[in-house]
Design a protein around this motif. Structure first.
Motif, PDB file in Angstrom:
ATOM      1  N   GLN A  89       0.832  -1.202   0.000  1.00 53.10           N
ATOM      2  CA  GLN A  89       0.000   0.000   0.000  1.00 53.10           C
ATOM      3  C   GLN A  89       0.866   1.251   0.000  1.00 53.10           C
ATOM      4  N   ALA A  90       1.957   1.245   0.735  1.00 54.94           N
ATOM      5  CA  ALA A  90       2.848   2.404   0.801  1.00 54.94           C
ATOM      6  C   ALA A  90       3.519   2.672  -0.550  1.00 54.94           C
ATOM      7  N   LYS A  91       3.738   1.631  -1.329  1.00 55.57           N
ATOM      8  CA  LYS A  91       4.406   1.772  -2.624  1.00 55.57           C
ATOM      9  C   LYS A  91       3.440   2.110  -3.755  1.00 55.57           C
ATOM     10  N   THR A  92       2.159   1.875  -3.554  1.00 51.83           N
ATOM     11  CA  THR A  92       1.176   2.020  -4.624  1.00 51.83           C
ATOM     12  C   THR A  92       0.282   3.219  -4.361  1.00 51.83           C
ATOM     13  N   ARG A  93       0.327   4.169  -5.262  1.00 51.85           N
ATOM     14  CA  ARG A  93      -0.563   5.319  -5.142  1.00 51.85           C
ATOM     15  C   ARG A  93      -1.952   4.920  -5.611  1.00 51.85           C
ATOM     16  N   SER A  94      -2.955   5.488  -5.000  1.00 52.11           N
ATOM     17  CA  SER A  94      -4.323   5.199  -5.430  1.00 52.11           C
ATOM     18  C   SER A  94      -4.576   5.878  -6.779  1.00 52.11           C
ATOM     19  N   ILE A  95      -5.609   5.469  -7.452  1.00 55.85           N
ATOM     20  CA  ILE A  95      -5.981   6.070  -8.733  1.00 55.85           C
ATOM     21  C   ILE A  95      -6.261   7.563  -8.531  1.00 55.85           C
ATOM     22  N   LEU A  96      -6.933   7.903  -7.439  1.00 52.86           N
ATOM     23  CA  LEU A  96      -7.234   9.301  -7.156  1.00 52.86           C
ATOM     24  C   LEU A  96      -5.948  10.102  -6.958  1.00 52.86           C
ATOM     25  N   GLN A  97      -5.000   9.576  -6.177  1.00 57.49           N
ATOM     26  CA  GLN A  97      -3.729  10.276  -5.969  1.00 57.49           C
ATOM     27  C   GLN A  97      -3.001  10.488  -7.303  1.00 57.49           C
ATOM     28  N   ARG A  98      -3.025   9.462  -8.133  1.00 57.97           N
ATOM     29  CA  ARG A  98      -2.339   9.547  -9.424  1.00 57.97           C
ATOM     30  C   ARG A  98      -2.987  10.610 -10.309  1.00 57.97           C
ATOM     31  N   LYS A  99      -4.307  10.637 -10.366  1.00 59.53           N
ATOM     32  CA  LYS A  99      -5.013  11.635 -11.193  1.00 59.53           C
ATOM     33  C   LYS A  99      -4.796  13.041 -10.676  1.00 59.53           C
ATOM     34  N   LEU A 100      -4.794  13.221  -9.357  1.00 58.16           N
ATOM     35  CA  LEU A 100      -4.562  14.541  -8.797  1.00 58.16           C
ATOM     36  C   LEU A 100      -3.149  15.023  -9.116  1.00 58.16           C
ATOM     37  N   THR A 101      -2.187  14.136  -9.059  1.00 59.31           N
ATOM     38  CA  THR A 101      -0.805  14.495  -9.372  1.00 59.31           C
ATOM     39  C   THR A 101      -0.643  14.842 -10.841  1.00 59.31           C
ATOM     40  N   GLU A 102      -1.303  14.050 -11.705  1.00 61.92           N
ATOM     41  CA  GLU A 102      -1.190  14.279 -13.157  1.00 61.92           C
ATOM     42  C   GLU A 102      -1.865  15.580 -13.553  1.00 61.92           C
TER      43      GLU A 102
END
Length: 104
Positions: A89-102
């Motif tokens: 879990q610590a190594k994997t960003r959630s889909i929401l985190q990834r979209k917010l970052t992008e």
């Protein structure tokens, strides 16, 4: 203490199946799964059967008896699984985190 032959009727350990962890004979339901459902989630043996009707009440009680005979081993397996999940879990960003970052 339950008879070992009763336990071995219901619990098996097969290298390469479920990581070689004790499980309900003929199934991929591990003893540690039964323990988590019963002790941590508060499910009764009957409630476990409602979710997993392919196992028997005797299977559930045999798993719990096996756990009580091998408590330290099963607790260590549960802890190792939780540590692995936390690391993943610590190594994997959630889909929401990834979209917010992008989109930032």
């Amino acid at each position: 203490m339950p008879s070992e032959s009763v336990i071995t009727e219901h619990i098996e350990i097969t290298p390469g199946v479920c990581g070689g962890k004790p499980r309900i004979s003929g199934h991929r339901i591990r003893v540690q799964d039964i323990v988590i459902w019963h002790e941590r989630m508060g499910l009764s043996p009957d409630e476990i059967l409602l979710h997993y009707p392919t196992i028997t009440l005797a299977d559930v009680y045999a798993a719990l008896a096996y756990y009580h005979d091998h408590r330290d081993e099963i607790q260590q397996q549960i802890h190792a699984g939780e540590e692995f999940a936390a690391q993943l879990q610590a190594k994997t960003r959630s889909i929401l985190q990834r979209k917010l970052t992008e989109n930032a």
